[in-house]
Motif scaffolding. Structure first.
Motif, PDB file in Angstrom:
ATOM      1  N   LEU A   1      58.826  81.222   2.297  1.00 28.89           N
ATOM      2  CA  LEU A   1      57.721  81.037   1.364  1.00 28.89           C
ATOM      3  C   LEU A   1      58.159  80.328   0.083  1.00 28.89           C
ATOM      4  CD1 LEU A   1      55.752  84.331   1.971  1.00 28.89           C
ATOM      5  CD2 LEU A   1      55.155  82.019   2.718  1.00 28.89           C
ATOM      6  N   ALA A   2      59.410  80.491  -0.294  1.00 29.76           N
ATOM      7  CA  ALA A   2      59.932  79.735  -1.442  1.00 29.76           C
ATOM      8  C   ALA A   2      59.914  78.234  -1.118  1.00 29.76           C
ATOM      9  CB  ALA A   2      61.344  80.195  -1.796  1.00 29.76           C
ATOM     10  N   ARG A   3      60.292  77.883   0.108  1.00 35.59           N
ATOM     11  CA  ARG A   3      60.225  76.477   0.523  1.00 35.59           C
ATOM     12  C   ARG A   3      58.780  75.988   0.554  1.00 35.59           C
ATOM     13  NH1 ARG A   3      64.507  75.627   5.496  1.00 35.59           N
ATOM     14  NH2 ARG A   3      66.359  76.265   4.366  1.00 35.59           N
ATOM     15  N   ALA A   4      57.884  76.838   1.041  1.00 38.64           N
ATOM     16  CA  ALA A   4      56.464  76.465   1.071  1.00 38.64           C
ATOM     17  C   ALA A   4      55.953  76.225  -0.343  1.00 38.64           C
ATOM     18  CB  ALA A   4      55.646  77.540   1.773  1.00 38.64           C
ATOM     19  N   HIS A   5      56.377  77.055  -1.293  1.00 38.38           N
ATOM     20  CA  HIS A   5      55.957  76.860  -2.687  1.00 38.38           C
ATOM     21  C   HIS A   5      56.509  75.545  -3.246  1.00 38.38           C
ATOM     22  CE1 HIS A   5      54.960  77.390  -6.853  1.00 38.38           C
ATOM     23  NE2 HIS A   5      56.239  77.208  -7.152  1.00 38.38           N
ATOM     24  N   THR A   6      57.766  75.260  -2.977  1.00 39.92           N
ATOM     25  CA  THR A   6      58.364  74.011  -3.456  1.00 39.92           C
ATOM     26  C   THR A   6      57.591  72.816  -2.920  1.00 39.92           C
ATOM     27  OG1 THR A   6      60.533  75.038  -3.650  1.00 39.92           O
ATOM     28  CG2 THR A   6      60.481  72.628  -3.477  1.00 39.92           C
ATOM     29  N   SER A   7      57.242  72.858  -1.650  1.00 41.44           N
ATOM     30  CA  SER A   7      56.463  71.784  -1.041  1.00 41.44           C
ATOM     31  C   SER A   7      55.075  71.692  -1.673  1.00 41.44           C
ATOM     32  CB  SER A   7      56.347  72.022   0.464  1.00 41.44           C
ATOM     33  OG  SER A   7      55.536  71.055   1.060  1.00 41.44           O
ATOM     34  N   TYR A   8      54.446  72.846  -1.875  1.00 47.08           N
ATOM     35  CA  TYR A   8      53.116  72.901  -2.492  1.00 47.08           C
ATOM     36  C   TYR A   8      53.154  72.285  -3.890  1.00 47.08           C
ATOM     37  CZ  TYR A   8      49.107  75.043  -4.854  1.00 47.08           C
ATOM     38  OH  TYR A   8      47.959  75.252  -5.588  1.00 47.08           O
ATOM     39  N   ALA A   9      54.134  72.690  -4.688  1.00 43.81           N
ATOM     40  CA  ALA A   9      54.213  72.232  -6.079  1.00 43.81           C
ATOM     41  C   ALA A   9      54.522  70.736  -6.180  1.00 43.81           C
ATOM     42  CB  ALA A   9      55.268  73.042  -6.834  1.00 43.81           C
ATOM     43  N   ALA A  10      55.199  70.187  -5.179  1.00 41.53           N
ATOM     44  CA  ALA A  10      55.595  68.777  -5.220  1.00 41.53           C
ATOM     45  C   ALA A  10      54.483  67.828  -4.786  1.00 41.53           C
ATOM     46  CB  ALA A  10      56.818  68.556  -4.331  1.00 41.53           C
ATOM     47  N   LYS A  11      53.474  68.350  -4.116  1.00 39.97           N
ATOM     48  CA  LYS A  11      52.425  67.478  -3.574  1.00 39.97           C
ATOM     49  C   LYS A  11      51.360  67.164  -4.611  1.00 39.97           C
ATOM     50  CE  LYS A  11      53.068  68.404   1.200  1.00 39.97           C
ATOM     51  NZ  LYS A  11      52.700  69.022   2.403  1.00 39.97           N
ATOM     52  N   SER A  12      50.899  65.916  -4.551  1.00 43.20           N
ATOM     53  CA  SER A  12      49.786  65.500  -5.386  1.00 43.20           C
ATOM     54  C   SER A  12      48.858  64.649  -4.530  1.00 43.20           C
ATOM     55  CB  SER A  12      50.292  64.706  -6.581  1.00 43.20           C
ATOM     56  OG  SER A  12      49.211  64.354  -7.412  1.00 43.20           O
ATOM     57  N   PRO A  13      47.641  65.056  -4.339  1.00 39.79           N
ATOM     58  CA  PRO A  13      47.059  66.295  -4.849  1.00 39.79           C
ATOM     59  C   PRO A  13      47.617  67.502  -4.117  1.00 39.79           C
ATOM     60  CG  PRO A  13      45.515  65.235  -3.364  1.00 39.79           C
ATOM     61  CD  PRO A  13      46.693  64.305  -3.499  1.00 39.79           C
ATOM     62  N   ARG A  14      47.434  68.637  -4.741  1.00 43.50           N
ATOM     63  CA  ARG A  14      47.897  69.894  -4.158  1.00 43.50           C
ATOM     64  C   ARG A  14      47.139  70.187  -2.873  1.00 43.50           C
ATOM     65  NH1 ARG A  14      50.211  72.657  -8.806  1.00 43.50           N
ATOM     66  NH2 ARG A  14      51.931  71.253  -9.148  1.00 43.50           N
ATOM     67  N   PRO A  15      47.779  70.895  -1.935  1.00 41.24           N
ATOM     68  CA  PRO A  15      47.055  71.310  -0.728  1.00 41.24           C
ATOM     69  C   PRO A  15      45.842  72.160  -1.107  1.00 41.24           C
ATOM     70  CG  PRO A  15      49.414  71.632  -0.463  1.00 41.24           C
ATOM     71  CD  PRO A  15      49.187  71.278  -1.909  1.00 41.24           C
ATOM     72  N   SER A  16      44.822  72.085  -0.293  1.00 39.74           N
ATOM     73  CA  SER A  16      43.602  72.850  -0.550  1.00 39.74           C
ATOM     74  C   SER A  16      43.843  74.341  -0.346  1.00 39.74           C
ATOM     75  CB  SER A  16      42.490  72.392   0.395  1.00 39.74           C
ATOM     76  OG  SER A  16      42.795  72.780   1.729  1.00 39.74           O
ATOM     77  N   ASP A  17      42.925  75.143  -0.852  1.00 43.69           N
ATOM     78  CA  ASP A  17      43.000  76.589  -0.648  1.00 43.69           C
ATOM     79  C   ASP A  17      43.015  76.922   0.845  1.00 43.69           C
ATOM     80  OD1 ASP A  17      42.981  76.917  -3.391  1.00 43.69           O
ATOM     81  OD2 ASP A  17      40.889  77.561  -3.482  1.00 43.69           O
ATOM     82  N   GLU A  18      42.257  76.180   1.629  1.00 48.54           N
ATOM     83  CA  GLU A  18      42.209  76.412   3.073  1.00 48.54           C
ATOM     84  C   GLU A  18      43.558  76.115   3.722  1.00 48.54           C
ATOM     85  OE1 GLU A  18      39.918  74.420   1.518  1.00 48.54           O
ATOM     86  OE2 GLU A  18      38.075  75.572   1.706  1.00 48.54           O
ATOM     87  N   GLN A  19      44.217  75.045   3.281  1.00 51.97           N
ATOM     88  CA  GLN A  19      45.532  74.709   3.825  1.00 51.97           C
ATOM     89  C   GLN A  19      46.566  75.767   3.445  1.00 51.97           C
ATOM     90  OE1 GLN A  19      45.469  70.795   1.999  1.00 51.97           O
ATOM     91  NE2 GLN A  19      45.498  69.813   4.026  1.00 51.97           N
ATOM     92  N   VAL A  20      46.520  76.222   2.213  1.00 54.22           N
ATOM     93  CA  VAL A  20      47.436  77.281   1.780  1.00 54.22           C
ATOM     94  C   VAL A  20      47.175  78.545   2.586  1.00 54.22           C
ATOM     95  CG1 VAL A  20      48.072  78.805  -0.144  1.00 54.22           C
ATOM     96  CG2 VAL A  20      47.768  76.346  -0.533  1.00 54.22           C
ATOM     97  N   MET A  21      45.900  78.900   2.761  1.00 49.98           N
ATOM     98  CA  MET A  21      45.576  80.128   3.477  1.00 49.98           C
ATOM     99  C   MET A  21      46.002  80.061   4.940  1.00 49.98           C
ATOM    100  SD  MET A  21      44.740  83.238   3.316  1.00 49.98           S
ATOM    101  CE  MET A  21      44.216  83.369   1.633  1.00 49.98           C
TER     102      MET A  21
END
Length: 163
Positions: free
Chosen positions: A72-92
């Motif tokens: 999940l730390a890797r998932a967060h790093t990937s999430y934070a690096a993306k622009s635009p951020r992944p949608s709530d649905e993608q995160v869920m």
């Protein structure tokens, strides 16, 4: 449809929930076999995905929460690096997998049940421990992905073990 409305729609569809009459109190937890079946399948997917994508073994032990946190730390790093951020649905979608792993390890090692439980005015998929404590593994995993290390799942799991 807003992301939270979509999540609630999916949650209601999973549980086969029907609206409660306005004058009836809402229970604080309703066990749901459909949520259990979904969580079991998602947890198996989490094990395979962690192995195949990250080379991390999730072995179903309490100690594996450290490995889950690493994923999940890797998932967060990937999430934070993306622009635009992944949608709530993608995160869920990711959070359901890894949150289900967290919940299934807890259930199999310590007991408990999957179902629907209120959280912050919403009814969401969650769990109840044998001691009667509700917790929300999908929500915790989602917060770890989107908000970072302050939502460490290994620490969260340790706290669950004390309840």
């Amino acid at each position: 449809m807003r992301p939270i409305e979509a999540l609630l729609f999916v949650s209601a569809a999973l549980s086969g929930a029907t609206a409660l009459a306005a004058n009836k109190p809402k229970p604080d937890f309703v066990a749901d076999p459909a949520v259990q079946r979904a969580a079991t399948a998602y947890a198996a997917q989490a094990v395979a995905t962690a192995r195949d994508q990250f080379g991390i073994k999730l072995d179903g032990t309490d100690a594996s929460m450290v490995q889950l946190e690493a994923v999940l730390a890797r998932a967060h790093t990937s999430y934070a690096a993306k622009s635009p951020r992944p949608s709530d649905e993608q995160v869920m979608a990711v959070a359901r997998m890894y949150g289900s792993y967290l919940g299934e390890v807890y259930r199999l090692k310590h007991g408990g049940a999957w179902g629907m439980a209120p959280l912050d005015g919403q009814t969401l998929p969650g769990m109840r421990t044998t001691a009667g404590t509700n917790f929300w593994p999908w929500t915790q995993a989602s917060q770890r992905i989107s908000k970072g290390a302050g939502n460490n799942v290994a620490d969260y799991y340790k706290v669950l073990l004390t309840k």
